[in-house]
Enzyme design. Structure first.
Site, PDB file in Angstrom:
ATOM      1  N   TYR A   3      31.931 100.656  40.734  1.00 22.07           N
ATOM      2  CA  TYR A   3      30.562 100.397  41.174  1.00 22.07           C
ATOM      3  C   TYR A   3      29.680 101.617  40.871  1.00 22.07           C
ATOM      4  O   TYR A   3      28.534 101.472  40.441  1.00 22.07           O
ATOM      5  CB  TYR A   3      30.582 100.104  42.670  1.00 22.07           C
ATOM      6  CG  TYR A   3      29.324  99.514  43.229  1.00 22.07           C
ATOM      7  CD1 TYR A   3      28.820  98.325  42.727  1.00 22.07           C
ATOM      8  CD2 TYR A   3      28.636 100.131  44.268  1.00 22.07           C
ATOM      9  CE1 TYR A   3      27.663  97.770  43.251  1.00 22.07           C
ATOM     10  CE2 TYR A   3      27.491  99.587  44.797  1.00 22.07           C
ATOM     11  CZ  TYR A   3      27.011  98.401  44.288  1.00 22.07           C
ATOM     12  OH  TYR A   3      25.868  97.858  44.815  1.00 22.07           O
ATOM     13  N   CYS A  49      19.848  97.141  46.279  1.00 20.18           N
ATOM     14  CA  CYS A  49      21.183  97.133  45.679  1.00 20.18           C
ATOM     15  C   CYS A  49      21.330  98.265  44.669  1.00 20.18           C
ATOM     16  O   CYS A  49      22.255  99.055  44.731  1.00 20.18           O
ATOM     17  CB  CYS A  49      21.459  95.800  45.001  1.00 20.18           C
ATOM     18  SG  CYS A  49      21.679  94.479  46.197  1.00 20.18           S
ATOM     19  N   HIS A  50      20.421  98.335  43.715  1.00 21.92           N
ATOM     20  CA  HIS A  50      20.587  99.328  42.662  1.00 21.92           C
ATOM     21  C   HIS A  50      19.308 100.083  42.372  1.00 21.92           C
ATOM     22  O   HIS A  50      19.186 100.744  41.353  1.00 21.92           O
ATOM     23  CB  HIS A  50      21.137  98.659  41.399  1.00 21.92           C
ATOM     24  CG  HIS A  50      22.380  97.864  41.669  1.00 21.92           C
ATOM     25  ND1 HIS A  50      22.356  96.524  41.889  1.00 21.92           N
ATOM     26  CD2 HIS A  50      23.660  98.244  41.822  1.00 21.92           C
ATOM     27  CE1 HIS A  50      23.585  96.096  42.164  1.00 21.92           C
ATOM     28  NE2 HIS A  50      24.391  97.108  42.130  1.00 21.92           N
ATOM     29  N   GLY A  51      18.301  99.948  43.258  1.00 19.04           N
ATOM     30  CA  GLY A  51      17.145 100.836  43.206  1.00 19.04           C
ATOM     31  C   GLY A  51      16.002 100.409  42.292  1.00 19.04           C
ATOM     32  O   GLY A  51      15.119 101.211  42.031  1.00 19.04           O
TER      33      GLY A  51
END
Lengths: 421, 204
Positions: free
Chosen positions: A299, B168-170
């Protein structure tokens, strides 16, 4: 490595069976008298431990399936039904969910053991490749299984991971979306997705069991590697598998089961995310999406790259790289014990994977402790080293390193008064 | 072995190849239903459309509805937010395309092109999209990996562009739903929708 069979059927029945289905002969050759290097240490017990955990997961999984309902409207409640109403249901579910974590812990130790002692090198390339296939199958099975409770993290984890494939839209417009819609069976993760994930989650462990058979078959052709990494030269270097290694495996299996029992009975939710006890909500993403601990390093690799396609490709590449390890290592010496330079890089790789795991566990905008350094940069360095290790360090160190002298034989090394190192 | 030693292909060679070819075609044909069954079924494909009542939505407020199992954002923008969205230079955007089902695929990502030209209403007529610039309608699915971005409010801005932040991932989106900070590659999609009246839209 197993020479001509020494099995002598004793009774009339055994002779009758041996001429028709030589199953006793097979077991005797591969489980009892199987010649095993006499210097295997505790890190070699994890193959047996993994077999036990595969069995545990299949057994607990089959009984959980008797109470679980794979329907998006009923799945969450059926898991609560297992926890509250089904006799011993809480125990079976905790055994299954923590069993997955223990399974991965054991497989990581097993993989790093193989890397340290050079068990991937000739003539054991096929054992290693089958092992990587097993690892990928395990990841798929764990991911599918995590979706089934239909909690918030189940739902959003499934959404994020299936969306990996939408990155291929950047190569051929529509390709990625087409794959994702096909995986979902709809416009989003929904009932159709849950049904197929359940079907595949039930199937894959049996595929794993089949590949484990091939893995052990491939192992029993050249025989075990060992901590010295040198070949077995004769009977003086080996011991029969039973009772020597059956007892050793059983002892360390018991130690490992104590850890398992700690999680199951005293801290069953430590390794899970509490948000997964909230039912799936398709219009509300949790604040932080975090995968289970065993996926965190991958991840971190995904998140360290700001481009969607390249991030997803890096994630896939980090796994595909493992298939080439047998040929990337150019050293003639198997065991890292005799490779002073490579030993330092090996431990750097271990530290790197741990650091990547930490970065993956933190929110995306986190900083390094109290410094202004964004954690994503640490993730980028970690990702860079991961690929450098396999594609640059491994080939290069093998060429420039002068290994320490190897012992003459396993027997001499074992019988010498001084330790080998 | 059965194979002929001569260079000339024999009748048996032909039979081998023909059998294998028919077998391969048969196997491929058998695979088609096995693979195709995983595509969306007819009931899922029966396209759903929803109507949204805009009257209760206050300026500066963002409300989430569900459309085709995805979140649907309806935001009533303030005059300052509209001005900020219009001031953006399209050439500097990560994704310069409007990604708007109501416009051609190659429409540039100007603020006007993120709205809908279908503003008929009871009066009908050839109204221009800028007539209702306060209403922004978006599919609330981050174009990175499908999370639902969080909307800014005056009290709690999300990201640096006044629009949405994906935890979640910016990824960050501006007040027209255009991606400003990756890893998301595209602007938030604008669904097909039309104004039925001044305070009612139909999506899908």
């Amino acid at each position: 490595m197993s020479g001509p069979s020494t099995y002598q059927p004793k009774t009339g029945f055994e002779r009758w069976l041996d001429a028709r289905l030589p199953i006793i002969r097979f077991s005797q050759e591969h489980l009892l008298s199987y010649p095993t290097p006499r210097n295997l240490n505790i890190w070699y017990t994890f193959g047996g431990i993994l077999t036990v955990f595969l069995t545990t997961q299949i057994l607990t999984g089959i009984v959980l399936a008797m109470h679980y309902t794979a329907d998006s409207g009923l799945a969450f409640d059926s898991v609560e039904h297992i926890m509250r109403d089904v006799n011993s249901g809480w125990l079976l579910r905790y055994l299954h969910s923590n069993g997955a974590s223990m399974f991965f812990l054991a497989v990581y130790i097993h993989i790093f053991r193989g890397l340290y002692y050079g068990s991937y090198k000739a003539p054991r390339e096929m054992i290693w490749i089958l092992g990587v296939i097993l690892y990928v199958l395990m990841m798929a099975t764990a991911f599918l299984g995590y979706t089934l409770p239909w909690g918030q993290m189940s739902f959003w984890g499934a959404t994020v991971i299936t969306n990996f494939f939408s990155a291929f839209d950047a190569l051929i417009p529509g390709l990625g979306t087409g794959i994702v819609t096909w995986l979902w069976g709809g416009f989003g993760v929904d009932n159709a997705t849950l049904h197929r994930f359940y079907s595949l989650h039930y199937l894959l462990p049996f595929v794993i069991a089949g590949v484990v058979g091939l893995h052990i078959w491939a192992l029993h052709v050249p025989g075990n590697n060992n901590p010295l990494g040198i070949d077995v030269k004769g009977p003086q270097d080996t011991l029969p598998f039973h009772p020597y290694y059956t007892v050793k495996d059983l002892f360390f299996l018991s130690c490992f089961l104590i850890l398992y029992a700690y999680f199951v009975f005293f801290n069953p939710n430590l390794l899970g995310d509490p948000i997964n006890y909230a039912p799936a909500n398709p219009i509300q993403t949790p604040e932080d999406i975090v995968p289970e601990w065993y996926f965190l390093p991958f991840y971190a690799i995904l998140r360290s790259i700001p481009n969607k396609l390249i991030g997803v490709l890096a994630l896939f590449a980090s796994l595909i790289t493992l298939f080439f390890v047998s040929w990337l290592d150019t050293s003639a010496v198997r065991s890292t014990r005799f490779r002073p330079l490579y030993k330092q890089f090996f431990w750097m790789l271990v530290a790197d994977v741990v650091i990547l795991g930490y970065v993956g566990s933190q929110p995306v905008d986190a900083v390094l402790f109290n410094t202004p350094v964004p954690l994503v940069w640490l993730g980028r360095l970690g990702t860079l080293y991961y690929f450098l290790h396999f594609w640059i360090v491994m080939p290069l160190v093998g060429l420039i390193e002068t290994p320490k002298p190897l012992p003459d034989s396993i027997a001499k090394s074992v019988l010498a008064a001084a330790p080998a190192e | 072995m059965a194979h002929s030693q001569t260079a000339e292909p024999t009748r048996r060679d032909f039979l081998y190849i023909a059998t294998a070819a028919v077998g391969a075609v048969g196997a491929a044909a058998t695979l088609i239903p096995l693979i195709d069954q995983m595509n969306p079924s007819a009931d899922v494909l029966a396209l759903a459309s929803i109507e949204v009542d805009l009257a209760p939505i206050q300026p500066g407020q963002s409300v989430t509805f569900t459309w085709r199992s995805h979140p649907l954002f309806v935001r009533r923008r303030t005059p300052e937010e509209i001005a900020a969205a219009r001031a953006v230079n399209v050439a500097e955007l990560i994704d310069p395309l409007a990604r708007n089902a109501n416009f051609p695929e190659n429409a540039p990502a100007t603020d006007d092109n993120r709205l809908t030209p279908n503003v008929g209403g009871p009066a009908g007529g050839a109204a221009q999209p800028m007539e209702k610039p306060e209403w922004l309608v978006l599919v609330g699915v981050c174009t990175h990996l499908g999370c639902t971005p969080e909307a800014s409010t005056p009290q709690a801005p999300q990201g640096n562009y006044g629009g949405w932040l994906c935890h979640c991932h910016g990824s960050q989106y501006d007040i027209a739903g255009r991606v400003r900070v990756g890893p998301a590659p595209q602007n938030l999609a604008v669904p097909p929708y039309a104004f039925l009246s001044d305070t009612r839209i139909k999506v899908g």
